[in-house]
Enzyme design. Structure first.
Site: not given
Ligand code: GNR
Ligand code: NI
Length: 168
Positions: A46, A51, A91-92, A133-134, A137
């Site tokens: 994702g 981000q 997480c990226l 999670h997204e 963000h």
């Protein structure tokens, strides 16, 4: 179409709250394409607009094994949550950190697709975890916010040290 840079924790821009998307113009489709390209390149499941320093309410996801399940969620909302499930999250924006986090197991969601069409659906499994999670963000929240203050402190120190090494 272009690859975009991902903000890395503790970058304060990851704490911004994204604004709703109100126009589905061609520039939005371009942003969605950039997000898919960046997510696939980075091998994520994702990627939230936050981000890549775009503070608009949308994210992309693909939780399939063969990378054939591209989905975009614009103005995503959770209408109902059910159950609880623990899983290992990463997480990226926080490379090399993996921690066990508890999330709702099933969610009912409403969102728009990249063309602006509204839909509602029930989601479970990895996509439900990813969705939560997204969405976090987009509200300036990170999965490490759910950890103990001590763990958060350790992760911050480690990431600050890694950033210093990058600069020399
Ligand atoms: O690639 C990712 N894997 C992942 C694994 C468990 C729970 C959430 C995720 S999302 C993450 C990509 C990312 O940082 N999205 O914001
Ligand atoms: Ni993330």
């Amino acid at each position: 179409m272009s690859l975009r840079d991902i903000l890395i924790y503790p970058d304060e821009r990851l704490r911004k709250v994204a604004r709703p998307v109100d126009s589905f113009e061609p520039a939005l489709a371009e942003l969605v394409e950039d997000m898919f390209q960046t997510m696939y390149e980075q091998r994520g499941i994702g990627l939230a607009a936050t981000q890549i320093d775009e503070h608009r309410r949308l994210f992309v996801a693909d939780v399939s094994e063969d990378r054939s399940g591209a989905q975009a969620f614009v103005n995503p909302e959770i209408l109902a949550l059910e159950g609880a499930i623990e899983s290992e999250e990463g997480c990226l924006s926080i490379p090399e950190i993996n921690e066990t986090i508890t999330r709702a197991e099933r969610i009912r969601v409403r969102a728009q697709d990249a063309a602006g069409k509204t839909f509602e659906r029930e989601i479970d499994g990895l996509l439900a975890i990813c969705f939560q999670h997204e969405l976090d963000h987009l509200d300036g929240r990170l999965f490490i916010d759910y950890l103990s203050p001590l763990k958060q402190q350790r992760i911050r120190k480690k990431m600050e040290k890694a950033a210093r090494r990058e600069r020399v």
